[in-house]
Design an enzyme around this catalytic site. Structure first.
Site, mmCIF file in Angstrom:
data_model
loop_
_atom_site.group_PDB
_atom_site.id
_atom_site.type_symbol
_atom_site.label_atom_id
_atom_site.label_comp_id
_atom_site.label_asym_id
_atom_site.label_seq_id
_atom_site.Cartn_x
_atom_site.Cartn_y
_atom_site.Cartn_z
ATOM 1 N N ASP A 81 -34.255 4.343 -8.880
ATOM 2 C CA ASP A 81 -35.221 3.259 -8.643
ATOM 3 C C ASP A 81 -34.634 1.951 -9.168
ATOM 4 O O ASP A 81 -33.473 1.907 -9.559
ATOM 5 C CB ASP A 81 -36.562 3.591 -9.325
ATOM 6 C CG ASP A 81 -36.369 3.806 -10.824
ATOM 7 O OD1 ASP A 81 -35.228 3.662 -11.310
ATOM 8 O OD2 ASP A 81 -37.355 4.116 -11.514
ATOM 9 N N TYR A 229 -41.028 6.521 -19.096
ATOM 10 C CA TYR A 229 -40.207 6.947 -20.234
ATOM 11 C C TYR A 229 -41.077 6.889 -21.479
ATOM 12 O O TYR A 229 -40.838 6.158 -22.422
ATOM 13 C CB TYR A 229 -38.931 6.109 -20.352
ATOM 14 C CG TYR A 229 -37.924 6.481 -19.294
ATOM 15 C CD1 TYR A 229 -37.112 7.609 -19.458
ATOM 16 C CD2 TYR A 229 -37.807 5.751 -18.117
ATOM 17 C CE1 TYR A 229 -36.200 7.972 -18.477
ATOM 18 C CE2 TYR A 229 -36.896 6.113 -17.137
ATOM 19 C CZ TYR A 229 -36.092 7.227 -17.324
ATOM 20 O OH TYR A 229 -35.194 7.591 -16.355
#
Ligand SMILES: *[C@@H]1O[C@H](CO)[C@@H](O)[C@H](O)[C@H]1NC(C)=O
Ligand SMILES: *[C@@H]1O[C@H](CO)[C@@H](O)[C@H](O)[C@H]1NC(C)=O
Length: 490
Positions: A81, A229
């Site tokens: 991405d 994350y």
């Protein structure tokens, strides 16, 4: 004359004479090393230099930070991405630096490229930490980005910058950035002293910020960082990891005392067998075990004991093994992007083996004795699996060998490059490329993908991101492994 000369040359190229044995290496580790480093050029964000070798990639995200008047151009996209996630980016940079510290002298002409790859990260981290008591932790709205399938060069999704501060702390990201800066400062000490000093000064400042204003960026930034994350393992490990790298970089007892005082966090977490972008404990223990080599002043226990426990949790023959292997022998942990575990844990085993062999130590896992050569052989087996010694005879590194992944979960690789298709491709304009069953038009050379499932099967499907997505933190430790095996064929 010409013929025999060529023949000699071929022998020296492909065989290494070792004592009276001639060992024919299974793989071309040198080629794989060059490619593993080249991959980082494919992940670059920002203004590409004239030295860029992966030329299908172009400038992208040149206005990152503009809306708040801070230059945040540069750094890496983490995977397939176009978000700049600084937490895994910093870990990847730390691991590239550690790879160079352990294996840089085996890299030959690739050392220069490895240093460039580190600097691409650290230049960006200097920007992301240029304002005292503020650390930028991410650029790019992850929801907007993930909703589109767009080349980084075309990106028109919100490039929102996210930061942590005194009131909204993020100790894990800040301390990981401090670790990356500190480790890199050691790398550059021999070839760029002013840069090395700049990195170390900043590492100390950023570590102090991380330690003084404690908290997780989970809580400060919520849905902008989770579930992407998200920091599952807490920030105590990054604080110790940052301190461990600052200790390596400065030799200052301040950091040693910090580590000793915080051992209880490691003991209570029970996470000594984990190592990756989220959890750093096994890495801390192996890193600090190098102090064994110095003897005397350092009481390396319990770090060294924890490092032994880590080894026993990994090796297949250990009675206390805590993870699985595929029938073909691949180290496997559930949760996706398995190769990150394969490369990171193998790297630690190689590094630990080399420290232990200097002091003639072995490890005991129950009644199994583990020697340093066994650890090295294990790590090499995992690397060989990645390069094609596996039931599918498939290399999991793009561009290495004949049979490798052709359909990556990677926006840039899967869409025609600007060279071939100069018109803008908007958010949904990329969807046909995403769904296409055609091979990638651009070779993301050196990218290692998430890899096969626990049965050694690999679908080569762009949609199956757990298998087909490459990441910077899969490759970073692999760089150190490949450099070692390039020059140590056994
Ligand atoms: C971060 O959020 C995740 C998911 O909500 C949670 O499991 C984890 O414990 C949190 N970590 C910290 C350090 O708060
Ligand atoms: C892999 O290579 C080996 C040795 O060349 C061969 O015996 C085996 O059939 C191959 N397997 C596949 C799935 O191609």
């Amino acid at each position: 004359m010409g013929g025999s000369f060529l023949c000699l040359f071929v022998i020296f190229m492909f065989n290494v004479v070792w004592g009276d044995r001639v060992i024919v290496p299974k793989h071309d580790y040198s080629d794989a090393l060059s490619k593993s480093i080249l991959f980082f050029e494919g992940q670059r964000s920002g203004k590409l230099p004239y030295t860029q070798r992966m030329t299908w990639r172009k400038d992208s995200a040149l206005h990152d930070g503009d809306q708040i008047g801070v230059d945040l151009v540069g750094g890496y996209y983490d995977a397939g991405d176009n978000v700049k996630f600084n937490f895994p980016m910093a870990f990847s940079t730390t691991m590239l630096a550690w790879s160079v510290l352990e294996s840089g002298r085996f890299m030959g002409p690739d050392l220069k490229h490895a240093l460039d790859a580190i600097r691409w990260g650290t230049d960006y981290f200097l920007k992301a930490t240029s304002i005292p008591d503020l650390v930028f932790v991410q650029v790019g709205d992850p929801y907007g980005d993930h909703n589109c399938w767009q080349r980084p060069e075309d990106m028109d999704t919100p490039r929102t910058p996210y930061a942590v501060s005194k009131d909204h702390p993020g100790s894990e990201v800040a301390a990981e950035i401090a670790a990356a800066l500190a480790a890199s400062s050691i790398v550059f000490r021999t070839n760029d002293v002013p840069y090395s000093i700049t990195l170390l000064r900043r590492a100390i400042e950023v570590f102090n910020f991380a330690d003084k204003y404690r908290g997780s960026y989970n809580d400060s930034l919520g849905p902008w960082v989770c579930p992407f994350y998200c920091d599952y393992s807490g920030y105590q490990d990054e604080l110790m990891w940052g301190a461990a790298w600052l200790h390596r970089a400065t030799n200052s007892q301040v950091y040693w005392r910090y580590l000793v005082q915080n051992i209880h966090n490691m003991e209570s977490s029970g996470n000594y067998a984990e190592f990756g972008w989220d959890s750093k404990y096994a890495g801390i223990n192996v890193l600090l075990s190098k102090l064994l080599l110095l003897g005397g002043g350092y009481h390396v226990d319990p770090f060294h004991t924890f490092a032994d426990k880590f080894v026993c949790s990994v090796l297949p023959e250990s009675p206390t093994r805590g993870l699985d292997y595929s029938p073909g022998g691949l180290l496997f942990k559930p949760g996706g992007s398995n190769m990150q575990h394969t490369t990171a844990l193998s790297f630690l085993l190689l590094v630990y083996a080399r420290y232990l062999s200097h002091v003639n130590k072995v490890i005991r896992c129950g009644n199994v004795v583990v020697t340093p050569p066994r650890l090295i052989q294990f790590a090499k087996g995992q690397v060989d699996y990645i390069l094609g010694s596996n039931p599918l005879n498939m290399s999991y590194m793009v561009g290495y060998g004949k049979n490798f992944p052709r359909k990556l979960h990677h926006r840039g690789a899967s869409i025609q490059s600007l060279d071939r298709h100069s018109d803008h491709i908007d958010c949904k304009g990329g969807s046909p490329y995403y769904s296409s069953n055609n091979p990638d038009p651009n070779l993301l050379t050196g990218a290692v993908v998430g890899g096969p499932d626990i049965h050694d099967s690999y679908a080569d499907s762009r949609q199956l991101f757990v298998q087909s997505e490459p990441t910077t933190y899969i490759n970073a430790p692999l760089v150190g492994l490949l450099a070692y095996f390039k020059t140590h064929p056994v």
